[in-house]
Design a protein around this motif. Structure first.
Motif, PDB file in Angstrom:
ATOM      1  N   VAL A  98      31.884  11.044  85.322  1.00 57.10           N
ATOM      2  CA  VAL A  98      31.329  11.740  86.484  1.00 57.10           C
ATOM      3  C   VAL A  98      29.810  11.693  86.434  1.00 57.10           C
ATOM      4  CG1 VAL A  98      33.285  13.332  86.645  1.00 57.10           C
ATOM      5  CG2 VAL A  98      31.284  13.969  85.275  1.00 57.10           C
ATOM      6  N   ALA A  99      29.198  11.902  87.578  1.00 57.41           N
ATOM      7  CA  ALA A  99      27.749  12.063  87.642  1.00 57.41           C
ATOM      8  C   ALA A  99      27.396  12.873  88.876  1.00 57.41           C
ATOM      9  CB  ALA A  99      27.030  10.713  87.687  1.00 57.41           C
ATOM     10  N   THR A 143      22.322  16.452  97.037  1.00 58.54           N
ATOM     11  CA  THR A 143      22.792  15.749  95.849  1.00 58.54           C
ATOM     12  C   THR A 143      23.844  14.713  96.203  1.00 58.54           C
ATOM     13  OG1 THR A 143      24.541  17.366  95.398  1.00 58.54           O
ATOM     14  CG2 THR A 143      22.372  17.783  94.404  1.00 58.54           C
ATOM     15  N   GLY A 144      24.114  13.841  95.237  1.00 55.18           N
ATOM     16  CA  GLY A 144      25.230  12.919  95.334  1.00 55.18           C
ATOM     17  C   GLY A 144      26.102  13.096  94.113  1.00 55.18           C
ATOM     18  N   SER A 154      15.914  11.836  92.662  1.00 50.62           N
ATOM     19  CA  SER A 154      14.953  11.378  91.663  1.00 50.62           C
ATOM     20  C   SER A 154      15.442  11.451  90.229  1.00 50.62           C
ATOM     21  CB  SER A 154      13.659  12.192  91.773  1.00 50.62           C
ATOM     22  OG  SER A 154      13.917  13.580  91.553  1.00 50.62           O
ATOM     23  N   LYS A 155      16.572  12.121  89.978  1.00 49.51           N
ATOM     24  CA  LYS A 155      17.027  12.232  88.597  1.00 49.51           C
ATOM     25  C   LYS A 155      18.528  12.484  88.524  1.00 49.51           C
ATOM     26  CE  LYS A 155      15.975  17.196  88.192  1.00 49.51           C
ATOM     27  NZ  LYS A 155      15.216  18.209  87.422  1.00 49.51           N
ATOM     28  N   VAL A 156      19.047  12.224  87.338  1.00 52.54           N
ATOM     29  CA  VAL A 156      20.452  12.521  87.056  1.00 52.54           C
ATOM     30  C   VAL A 156      20.544  13.981  86.636  1.00 52.54           C
ATOM     31  CG1 VAL A 156      22.407  12.005  85.561  1.00 52.54           C
ATOM     32  CG2 VAL A 156      20.953  10.148  86.395  1.00 52.54           C
ATOM     33  N   MET A 158      21.342   7.538  93.352  1.00 49.10           N
ATOM     34  CA  MET A 158      20.032   8.175  93.473  1.00 49.10           C
ATOM     35  C   MET A 158      19.195   7.506  94.562  1.00 49.10           C
ATOM     36  SD  MET A 158      18.410   9.339  89.818  1.00 49.10           S
ATOM     37  CE  MET A 158      18.801   7.842  88.926  1.00 49.10           C
ATOM     38  N   ALA A 159      19.220   6.166  94.584  1.00 48.86           N
ATOM     39  CA  ALA A 159      18.478   5.436  95.614  1.00 48.86           C
ATOM     40  C   ALA A 159      19.019   5.745  97.005  1.00 48.86           C
ATOM     41  CB  ALA A 159      18.546   3.940  95.336  1.00 48.86           C
TER      42      ALA A 159
END
Length: 402
Positions: free
Chosen positions: A45-46, A366-367, A51-53, A291-292
């Motif tokens: 998962v993420a 968020t994603g 801009s960041k994880v 993120m992109a």
């Protein structure tokens, strides 16, 4: 063998904790507990911002027999989540001046593709919104799968997979060859039933073959393989060094084994129509991509211009002008990025032995993504309610991460 879009989960966000309520457990503890009582061999998962994880981790096993852990660097196929990459590639092609969304595909292709039942040319826009009238014949589409060299011939699922898969070396064992044989009059697999009777642009029909055709347009206009185009314009700029469309021996030790609902391992396989669902990646790599995308969704630029990201994500249909048959759960579409009724934007993925979700949530900025090395369906083809519920619980837990 059948790839499909999964619409069964509501994908709603969790509610914020109320003042005075007990603190939530750490995400790793909660997700580890969910895995322990689940039927999922392994998953990763993420959760990311622009801009960041914010969180990223693997759980369980990538290979049950070898007891190899599933980590954030484990690679596996993500099914139709691959189509989000096709969307980005198409917009990049538009930015390069190859075509636009209203270009008729016959102006690009080296062979004829036209609905034999209805007037009207098929456009790029219709391919990316699944309104092209191209229909997947599941028996023929099954032949787009290929068993990879070195697959375990003694595995319990090998014979069934071998029976349905494409024989390497046939004329239709290439992306362009398969599409021509299926879609162009005179092709070995051409049937009038490969097209809906409704005119292009009038109705929604989820089509993997239509999606692969969209990617092939980029290949034709760029003069390079779609895999090369995406590596040059997407994967390398984003540092996605472990992402491939085809098997890479250098990554074999990190490849997840994938399993049916009985826990049997599928033979390693690839896809002739690889852009529609053959992306092999890790949650570490895919989080770079997401993120992109979150950045672009919120007005930033990067691998696409600001205008390009707007084109990628903006709804293609007015709410009162949706195509007939549009799914209630995700009624609208960007350029292959599906727009859910709850506002989230992304894609689901399902293939033999794999399930994956990846969505942007505009409300939280968020994603999040979840990939696992098993499938929802049982031997009867029906979704396993237990697995669906376990997947839902994990997905909901990710919504609490900010």
């Amino acid at each position: 063998m059948k790839r499909r879009s999964l619409l069964l989960l509501p994908l709603s966000l969790g509610l914020p904790a109320l003042a005075g309520t007990p603190a939530r457990p750490h995400p790793t503890d909660k997700l580890a507990a969910l895995h322990k009582r689940s039927l999922l061999p392994g998953f990763a998962v993420a959760v990311v911002s622009d801009s960041k994880v914010l969180y990223r981790r693997g759980f369980g096993l990538a290979d049950v027999a070898a007891r190899r852990p599933y980590t954030e660097d484990t690679v596996q196929n993500v099914g139709s989540v691959s189509k989000t990459v096709v969307g980005v590639a198409l917009v990049k092609a538009i930015e390069l001046g190859y075509f636009d969304l209203d270009t008729e595909i016959e102006r690009i292709l080296p062979f004829k593709v036209r609905n034999p039942h209805a007037a009207g040319a098929i456009t790029v826009r219709q391919l990316v919104t699944h309104t092209s009238s191209i229909v997947d014949d599941e028996e023929i589409y099954g032949h787009s799968y290929t068993i990879l060299p070195g697959a375990d011939r003694n595995g319990p699922l090998y014979k069934a997979f071998e029976r349905d898969s494409t024989v390497p070396g046939r004329p239709d064992a290439t992306l362009g060859g398969f599409l021509k044989n299926y879609l162009s009059p005179g092709g070995a697999r051409y049937r009038k039933s490969n097209f809906d009777r409704k005119a292009p642009g009038s109705a929604y029909h989820y089509s993997n073959i239509g999606s692969a055709l969209a990617a092939y347009l980029v290949e034709v206009k760029s003069g390079m393989g779609f895999d090369v185009f995406t590596r040059r314009h997407i994967f390398e700029p984003l540092g996605m060094l472990s992402t491939r469309w085809h098997a890479d021996p250098a990554l074999a030790s990190r490849q997840a084994s994938v399993y049916d609902r009985q826990g049997r391992a599928y033979p390693r396989y690839g896809l002739t129509t690889y852009p529609d669902g053959g992306l092999t990646t890790s949650v570490s790599d895919l989080s770079r991509f997401l993120m992109a995308m979150v950045k672009g969704f919120h007005g930033g630029a990067g691998i696409l211009s600001k205008a390009g990201f707007t084109l990628l994500f903006d709804p293609q249909f007015a709410p009162d002008a949706l195509p007939a048959g549009s799914p209630a759960g995700e009624p609208n579409s960007g350029v292959f990025w599906r727009i859910r009724k709850n506002g989230q934007v992304g894609h689901t993925g399902s293939d033999p032995g794999v399930t994956a979700f990846m969505f942007i949530d505009p409300a939280s900025g968020t994603g999040r993504m979840l990939m696992t090395n098993t499938e929802f369906s049982g031997a009867d083809g029906e979704d396993d309610a237990r697995v669906v519920q376990q997947f839902r619980e994990i997905w909901t837990a990710l919504a609490e991460i900010r």
